[in-house]
Structure formats: C-alpha cells, structure tokens
Motif scaffolding. Structure first.
Motif, PDB file in Angstrom:
ATOM      1  N   GLU A  79     -59.434  68.510   1.746  1.00 31.28           N
ATOM      2  CA  GLU A  79     -58.251  68.477   0.878  1.00 31.28           C
ATOM      3  C   GLU A  79     -57.197  67.503   1.387  1.00 31.28           C
ATOM      4  OE1 GLU A  79     -57.216  72.669   0.821  1.00 31.28           O
ATOM      5  OE2 GLU A  79     -57.776  72.757  -1.289  1.00 31.28           O
ATOM      6  N   ARG A  80     -57.165  67.300   2.715  1.00 34.50           N
ATOM      7  CA  ARG A  80     -56.192  66.365   3.291  1.00 34.50           C
ATOM      8  C   ARG A  80     -56.733  64.943   3.364  1.00 34.50           C
ATOM      9  NH1 ARG A  80     -53.084  69.333   8.326  1.00 34.50           N
ATOM     10  NH2 ARG A  80     -52.820  71.388   7.368  1.00 34.50           N
ATOM     11  N   ILE A  81     -58.035  64.790   3.145  1.00 30.02           N
ATOM     12  CA  ILE A  81     -58.636  63.456   3.212  1.00 30.02           C
ATOM     13  C   ILE A  81     -58.768  62.852   1.822  1.00 30.02           C
ATOM     14  CG2 ILE A  81     -60.605  62.129   4.078  1.00 30.02           C
ATOM     15  CD1 ILE A  81     -61.280  64.493   5.866  1.00 30.02           C
ATOM     16  N   PHE A  82     -59.090  63.708   0.826  1.00 30.94           N
ATOM     17  CA  PHE A  82     -59.311  63.234  -0.533  1.00 30.94           C
ATOM     18  C   PHE A  82     -58.333  63.927  -1.479  1.00 30.94           C
ATOM     19  CE2 PHE A  82     -63.691  63.929   1.340  1.00 30.94           C
ATOM     20  CZ  PHE A  82     -63.703  62.697   1.985  1.00 30.94           C
ATOM     21  N   ALA A  83     -57.992  63.237  -2.552  1.00 36.51           N
ATOM     22  CA  ALA A  83     -57.170  63.804  -3.618  1.00 36.51           C
ATOM     23  C   ALA A  83     -57.963  63.730  -4.912  1.00 36.51           C
ATOM     24  CB  ALA A  83     -55.858  63.041  -3.753  1.00 36.51           C
ATOM     25  N   GLY A  84     -58.019  64.842  -5.637  1.00 31.13           N
ATOM     26  CA  GLY A  84     -58.788  64.866  -6.872  1.00 31.13           C
ATOM     27  C   GLY A  84     -60.105  65.602  -6.690  1.00 31.13           C
ATOM     28  N   THR A  85     -60.916  65.565  -7.725  1.00 29.36           N
ATOM     29  CA  THR A  85     -62.196  66.267  -7.723  1.00 29.36           C
ATOM     30  C   THR A  85     -63.331  65.263  -7.726  1.00 29.36           C
ATOM     31  OG1 THR A  85     -62.210  66.400 -10.152  1.00 29.36           O
ATOM     32  CG2 THR A  85     -61.231  68.244  -8.940  1.00 29.36           C
ATOM     33  N   TRP A  86     -64.459  65.686  -7.149  1.00 30.12           N
ATOM     34  CA  TRP A  86     -65.639  64.832  -7.137  1.00 30.12           C
ATOM     35  C   TRP A  86     -66.176  64.707  -8.560  1.00 30.12           C
ATOM     36  CZ3 TRP A  86     -70.787  64.575  -8.287  1.00 30.12           C
ATOM     37  CH2 TRP A  86     -71.540  63.609  -7.613  1.00 30.12           C
ATOM     38  N   PRO A  87     -66.589  63.525  -9.030  1.00 26.83           N
ATOM     39  CA  PRO A  87     -66.783  62.280  -8.276  1.00 26.83           C
ATOM     40  C   PRO A  87     -65.641  61.282  -8.409  1.00 26.83           C
ATOM     41  CG  PRO A  87     -67.914  62.133 -10.371  1.00 26.83           C
ATOM     42  CD  PRO A  87     -67.210  63.459 -10.361  1.00 26.83           C
ATOM     43  N   ASN A  88     -64.454  61.730  -8.770  1.00 23.64           N
ATOM     44  CA  ASN A  88     -63.341  60.812  -9.008  1.00 23.64           C
ATOM     45  C   ASN A  88     -62.216  61.002  -8.002  1.00 23.64           C
ATOM     46  OD1 ASN A  88     -64.574  59.764 -11.425  1.00 23.64           O
ATOM     47  ND2 ASN A  88     -63.965  61.654 -12.466  1.00 23.64           N
ATOM     48  N   ALA A  89     -62.537  61.445  -6.799  1.00 23.10           N
ATOM     49  CA  ALA A  89     -61.507  61.672  -5.787  1.00 23.10           C
ATOM     50  C   ALA A  89     -61.024  60.348  -5.209  1.00 23.10           C
ATOM     51  CB  ALA A  89     -62.049  62.571  -4.680  1.00 23.10           C
ATOM     52  N   GLU A  90     -59.822  60.366  -4.667  1.00 26.91           N
ATOM     53  CA  GLU A  90     -59.217  59.192  -4.040  1.00 26.91           C
ATOM     54  C   GLU A  90     -58.997  59.461  -2.561  1.00 26.91           C
ATOM     55  OE1 GLU A  90     -55.663  58.240  -6.083  1.00 26.91           O
ATOM     56  OE2 GLU A  90     -56.651  57.832  -8.004  1.00 26.91           O
ATOM     57  N   CYS A  91     -59.045  58.404  -1.768  1.00 27.05           N
ATOM     58  CA  CYS A  91     -58.912  58.521  -0.316  1.00 27.05           C
ATOM     59  C   CYS A  91     -57.436  58.548   0.071  1.00 27.05           C
ATOM     60  CB  CYS A  91     -59.622  57.351   0.358  1.00 27.05           C
ATOM     61  SG  CYS A  91     -59.568  57.389   2.155  1.00 27.05           S
ATOM     62  N   LEU A  92     -57.089  59.478   0.962  1.00 31.66           N
ATOM     63  CA  LEU A  92     -55.719  59.605   1.456  1.00 31.66           C
ATOM     64  C   LEU A  92     -55.550  59.018   2.858  1.00 31.66           C
ATOM     65  CD1 LEU A  92     -54.925  63.266   0.308  1.00 31.66           C
ATOM     66  CD2 LEU A  92     -54.430  61.129  -0.890  1.00 31.66           C
ATOM     67  N   VAL A  93     -56.624  58.484   3.431  1.00 31.78           N
ATOM     68  CA  VAL A  93     -56.586  57.912   4.776  1.00 31.78           C
ATOM     69  C   VAL A  93     -56.251  56.430   4.662  1.00 31.78           C
ATOM     70  CG1 VAL A  93     -57.916  57.543   6.891  1.00 31.78           C
ATOM     71  CG2 VAL A  93     -58.295  59.598   5.522  1.00 31.78           C
ATOM     72  N   PRO A  94     -55.407  55.889   5.543  1.00 38.70           N
ATOM     73  CA  PRO A  94     -55.115  54.456   5.511  1.00 38.70           C
ATOM     74  C   PRO A  94     -56.385  53.615   5.581  1.00 38.70           C
ATOM     75  CG  PRO A  94     -53.591  55.591   6.976  1.00 38.70           C
ATOM     76  CD  PRO A  94     -54.610  56.603   6.564  1.00 38.70           C
ATOM     77  N   SER A  95     -56.344  52.441   4.966  1.00 40.45           N
ATOM     78  CA  SER A  95     -57.558  51.634   4.781  1.00 40.45           C
ATOM     79  C   SER A  95     -58.218  51.245   6.105  1.00 40.45           C
ATOM     80  CB  SER A  95     -57.218  50.372   3.985  1.00 40.45           C
ATOM     81  OG  SER A  95     -56.230  49.612   4.676  1.00 40.45           O
ATOM     82  N   GLY A  96     -57.418  50.915   7.119  1.00 36.43           N
ATOM     83  CA  GLY A  96     -58.008  50.521   8.395  1.00 36.43           C
ATOM     84  C   GLY A  96     -58.799  51.639   9.035  1.00 36.43           C
ATOM     85  N   GLU A  97     -58.197  52.815   9.110  1.00 38.07           N
ATOM     86  CA  GLU A  97     -58.894  53.964   9.688  1.00 38.07           C
ATOM     87  C   GLU A  97     -60.043  54.410   8.785  1.00 38.07           C
ATOM     88  OE1 GLU A  97     -55.656  56.659  10.102  1.00 38.07           O
ATOM     89  OE2 GLU A  97     -55.251  56.058  12.181  1.00 38.07           O
ATOM     90  N   ALA A  98     -59.876  54.292   7.465  1.00 36.86           N
ATOM     91  CA  ALA A  98     -60.951  54.662   6.540  1.00 36.86           C
ATOM     92  C   ALA A  98     -62.180  53.792   6.755  1.00 36.86           C
ATOM     93  CB  ALA A  98     -60.457  54.543   5.103  1.00 36.86           C
ATOM     94  N   THR A  99     -61.985  52.510   7.067  1.00 36.22           N
ATOM     95  CA  THR A  99     -63.119  51.618   7.312  1.00 36.22           C
ATOM     96  C   THR A  99     -63.895  52.048   8.549  1.00 36.22           C
ATOM     97  OG1 THR A  99     -61.988  49.750   6.270  1.00 36.22           O
ATOM     98  CG2 THR A  99     -63.775  49.238   7.799  1.00 36.22           C
ATOM     99  N   VAL A 100     -63.180  52.367   9.615  1.00 34.38           N
ATOM    100  CA  VAL A 100     -63.845  52.802  10.844  1.00 34.38           C
ATOM    101  C   VAL A 100     -64.605  54.107  10.612  1.00 34.38           C
ATOM    102  CG1 VAL A 100     -63.498  53.518  13.232  1.00 34.38           C
ATOM    103  CG2 VAL A 100     -62.134  51.635  12.289  1.00 34.38           C
ATOM    104  N   ILE A 101     -63.969  55.065   9.938  1.00 28.68           N
ATOM    105  CA  ILE A 101     -64.612  56.355   9.679  1.00 28.68           C
ATOM    106  C   ILE A 101     -65.835  56.173   8.798  1.00 28.68           C
ATOM    107  CG2 ILE A 101     -64.292  58.614   8.602  1.00 28.68           C
ATOM    108  CD1 ILE A 101     -61.324  58.423   9.363  1.00 28.68           C
ATOM    109  N   ALA A 102     -65.728  55.337   7.773  1.00 33.90           N
ATOM    110  CA  ALA A 102     -66.853  55.121   6.865  1.00 33.90           C
ATOM    111  C   ALA A 102     -68.044  54.499   7.590  1.00 33.90           C
ATOM    112  CB  ALA A 102     -66.420  54.234   5.700  1.00 33.90           C
ATOM    113  N   ILE A 103     -67.797  53.537   8.464  1.00 34.61           N
ATOM    114  CA  ILE A 103     -68.890  52.913   9.210  1.00 34.61           C
ATOM    115  C   ILE A 103     -69.548  53.922  10.146  1.00 34.61           C
ATOM    116  CG2 ILE A 103     -69.409  51.162  10.961  1.00 34.61           C
ATOM    117  CD1 ILE A 103     -67.305  49.388   9.657  1.00 34.61           C
ATOM    118  N   LEU A 104     -68.762  54.773  10.768  1.00 31.48           N
ATOM    119  CA  LEU A 104     -69.324  55.818  11.633  1.00 31.48           C
ATOM    120  C   LEU A 104     -70.183  56.793  10.832  1.00 31.48           C
ATOM    121  CD1 LEU A 104     -66.226  56.586  13.896  1.00 31.48           C
ATOM    122  CD2 LEU A 104     -68.344  55.452  14.592  1.00 31.48           C
TER     123      LEU A 104
END
Length: 488
Positions: A234-259
């Motif tokens: 709930e603190r990472i995404f806003a909205g419902t799947w499959p149309n949720a939005e990311c609440l994490v800053p883009s730089g950190e989101a890139t690192v997390i996504a690659i991991l």
C-alpha cells in the motif's frame, strides 16, 4: 410520565441512513473476505501440521488418511478462493487488505503481516490450489508403498502453504517468507530419491541457484524499507492492479526493479540461471508437474506482476526483462529439440514459455501474462503427469508398427540453410555452451578465490599454532630449568 407519542426526535436524513447501511454492508463484506482469505492460507498450513506432527513423533498416518487430509486441505482452500473471487467480481475487483498483525516496529520502520485479495492474487490462488489438489490425487497412487510417502505429502503441504503465502502477501516481507518456503520444498523434492547421487547433486545445484538469486529479493526488500519505511505494498503502489502507480522515487525504483528481475531469473530458470531446471526432473513426476511445469517456475513471473509499477518506473528493467525473456525462449526452444528424454523436453518447453512470459511483462502486457501463466501451468502440469503413460503408449505403438515412428513435422528451422541447421544442432547439444561459460567465467574464478582464501586461512592457523607451540615449549623449558635449580 411523558407519553411516547409526544416525544419529538430530530429528523434523520435518508442519506445518512443509506450511508450507514452501506458502511455496515461494506464492513460485513470485508469480514467475510478476511475470513475466506485466512482460510486459503490456514487450510494447507493445518494440513501440514496434521500429517507432519504424527510423522515427527514416529507414528505416520496411513496412506489413504494422508492423501485425504491433504486433499481436504487444498480443496477447502480452493473453495474459499472461488468464494473470494465471486465476491470480488460482484464488487468490481476492489482490493481487500487483511491485516493479520505487526511483526515488529522500530522507529519509523515496521514489518506488518498483511494479506491482499485483488484481481491478481485471487485468480492465482484458485488455479494453484486446484492444481495442488489434482496432483495430490495423482500422487497418492503414483507413490503407493514408496518409503518416503509421508515425506512427499509433508513437502507438498509445505509447498502449498508457501505458494498461498507468497501469492496473498500484502507486503514484500511476507512475500519473501513464502518465497523461501517454495525454495526449500522444491530443493527437498528434487532430492526426494536421496539414495541416487544424481538426485542429490541436482538438488544442491537448484538450491545454490536459489540462494544466489534470493539475494536480489532480500536486497530489494531492504531497499523498499529504506525508501518508504515499510514493506507494505500500500505504501509502494497507489491504485488497484493492473493499473497501480509507483510511489517510490524513480532512482530507487530502478534499483529495486533490477534486483527483483535478478531474483525472478533464478526461480523461473532464465538464462544464465537455467541449467538447474532439466536436472530438477530427478524428483518424482507429481512434484515435477506442480513445480517445474506449473507453479514454482512461474513464481518469479508472479513477483514481477505484483511489483510491475516498479517496472513501469524503470525502462532499464523492462528492457532487461525483454532481452532475458527472448534470449531464454530462443535458447530453450533450440536445446529442447535435441533432448532424448520426455521430461527434459518438457522442462525446456516450460523454460521457453517462461521466457515469453517475461518478455510480455517487460512489454507491459500484464493481463496477457497472467492468462498465459494460468493456461500454460494447467497444460504443462497435465503433460508432465501424462508423460509416463505417454511413453508406454508410444512404445506399444512402435512395437505394433514394427519400428520407429519417424521424424516429427515441419518446423521453422527448416527455413535455414543446411549448414546453419547442423551448426545449430551442435550448439544445442552443448546446451548453448551455457554451463561451460558459467564454469569458466563465474563458478571457476569464484571457486579458485575461495580455495585461496581457505589456503590463506589454513596458513594463518598453522602460523598461530606454531607460535603457540613455541611459546609453550619455552615455558616448559623455563619450568624445567627452575625445577633443576631448586633441586641443586
């Protein structure tokens, strides 16, 4: 006494009454969904205790009792998931979060135990519990009088509990716990026939691959806590799947996504972490069907679907997914065509489809990927369950016809020149030189580094031991000299 009819009450607007009724109805629906969601997780967990505890105490249950208990647990979870799916459809797939408790809270960091029911988790639980129930019915006859009969069903119940925990997880912390349940149950079932050295080696190879790639999910969880102070989705995404939005800053989101992509590659057997999957077929056929044809191999894809808003915020991670997925699909499709046993062919076929699913997720096709996962899992698990009898039927047909049935039909490789086809055949026989490259470029250097570290450690211990022995010898000589002086 004032007559009752003389008491005047302030008028209550009809809108307020209607609002209270809707709130009561919503609260009741939430309580019902919460109970059903907890049932989906509790049913296989209680089954695990019911058959595991007597076996631990040395009084294993009878085969029929074991299969019936496991079947009842998975059937209960399946019916509960169908009920939740029906309620969600009636409510337009509105997300329901079930708060179970808080694991710990330190400062502004907290780890909560939450379950989520939405358009992604509930359909996934429906088909996963349904397949587990089907495999349970098949395995009861397949493993009849097998010495490890109870052990197999304990691990199957552990797997079902871990799968439901991972799928229903409302935070990355709970997801990681379910992820680890899948890893340990998968490893133990690959090495189920532990009297065979090949099975043990295959289990160790799979476990090593899991451990290496699990670092990615653990590091992603740490990064998520650092970014938002909690692992709750709930603190990472806003909205419902499959149309949720990311609440994490883009730089950190890139690192997390690659991991997360790195973690998913190991569990879903993507190149270069794919060589463990064909060897995993050393386990019993029922576990091969449920793990490497249906559920476990798609666990990485599910995590990516759950965290896809993070992928939307990272173009690099999406490109990485497409490249890895397409490369794995081409590699597995070519290598699978030269396999000489049916289970290995099906393993590479599963790897091919998993690669295509990764590419679909990288292209943002979320619903398409979910439908692909469900349809492929059902088809492939049934194929693997059917494989022993299919081989028997083919041998009988060949015997009736008096010879080999001949080559298969037309394929795309026939469009290539003959020289290219021969070269592709040689490369496929060597499995794309994947294992050789991994041994020379990764495993070999790391192994030699560890050997040098071990040698340095042993030299240090030997030096300390020699110095200690020298000190002890000098002390002993000093004591002897003093004793001699005292005698004189």
């Amino acid at each position: 006494m004032i007559p009752l009819q003389n008491i005047s009450l302030p008028p209550v607007p009809l809108a307020v009454l209607a609002f209270d009724g809707l709130a009561l109805q919503a609260g009741t629906a939430h309580d019902v969904i919460s109970l059903l969601v907890v049932t989906q997780l509790a049913a296989p967990a209680l089954t695990l205790v019911a058959i595991g505890l007597p076996a631990l105490l040395g009084w294993p249950l009878a085969e029929r009792t074991t299969t019936r208990l496991v079947g009842a647990g998975f059937t209960t979870a399946f019916l509960a998931s169908l009920a939740v799916l029906f309620v969600l459809i009636m409510r337009g797939f509105a997300t329901e979060v079930v708060h179970v408790g808080t694991w710990f809270a330190v400062g502004h960091h907290e780890a909560t135990i939450e379950l989520v029911a939405d358009g992604l988790s509930v359909p996934y639980v429906c088909f996963s519990t349904g397949l587990c129930s089907l495999v349970n019915a098949f395995a009861g006859k397949y493993l009849h009088r097998e010495p490890g009969f109870t052990r197999f069903f304990v691990l199957l119940a552990l797997f079902g509990t871990g799968m439901n925990l991972m799928v229903l997880a409302g935070s990355i912390d709970v997801l990681f716990a379910g992820w680890e349940f899948l890893g340990i149950s998968s490893t133990l079932l690959i090495g189920f026939f532990h009297e065979r050295s090949n099975a043990v080696k295959a289990a160790i190879r799979a476990f090593t691959t899991y451990r290496i790639c699990d670092v990615g999910l653990l590091a992603a969880a740490v990064m998520v806590h650092r970014a938002v102070g909690s692992g709750d989705f709930e603190r990472i995404f806003a909205g419902t799947w499959p149309n949720a939005e990311c609440l994490v800053p883009s730089g950190e989101a890139t690192v997390i996504a690659i991991l997360l992509v790195f973690a998913a590659m190991g569990k879903s057997a993507q190149v270069p972490f794919s060589n463990w999957l064909p060897r995993a077929m050393e386990g019993p056929t029922p576990s091969s069907a449920i793990f490497y044809g249906a559920l476990s191999i798609h666990a990485g894809a599910y995590v990516l679907l759950r965290c896809e808003p993070l992928l939307d915020a990272s173009l690099l991670a999406r490109v990485m997914l497409v490249v890895v997925g397409v490369g794995t699909a081409l590699h597995a499709s070519a290598v699978g065509r030269v396999q000489t046993d049916l289970k290995s062919m099906l393993a590479y076929a599963s790897m091919t489809q998993a690669g295509i699913i990764f590419a679909e997720i990288g292209c943002g096709l979320r619903v398409v990927a979910l439908v692909h996962i469900v349809s492929h899992a059902i088809l492939r698990s049934l194929q693997i369950l059917r494989s022993p009898s299919a081989l028997h039927d083919r041998h009988e047909l060949e015997a009736a016809l008096g010879g080999h049935l001949g080559a298969g039909g037309w394929s795309l490789r026939m469009l290539l020149p003959v020289g290219w086809q021969q070269g592709l055949y040689r490369v496929s026989l060597e499995r794309g030189f994947e294992e050789m490259a991994a041994m020379r470029l990764v495993i070999g250097p790391v192994w030699r580094l560890l050997e040098r570290i071990a040698a340095a450690e042993q030299a240090w211990i030997d030096w300390l031991g020699a110095e200690r022995a020298s000190v002890n010898e000098n002390a002993r000589d000093s004591i002897v000299n003093r004793s001699d002086g005292a005698r004189r």
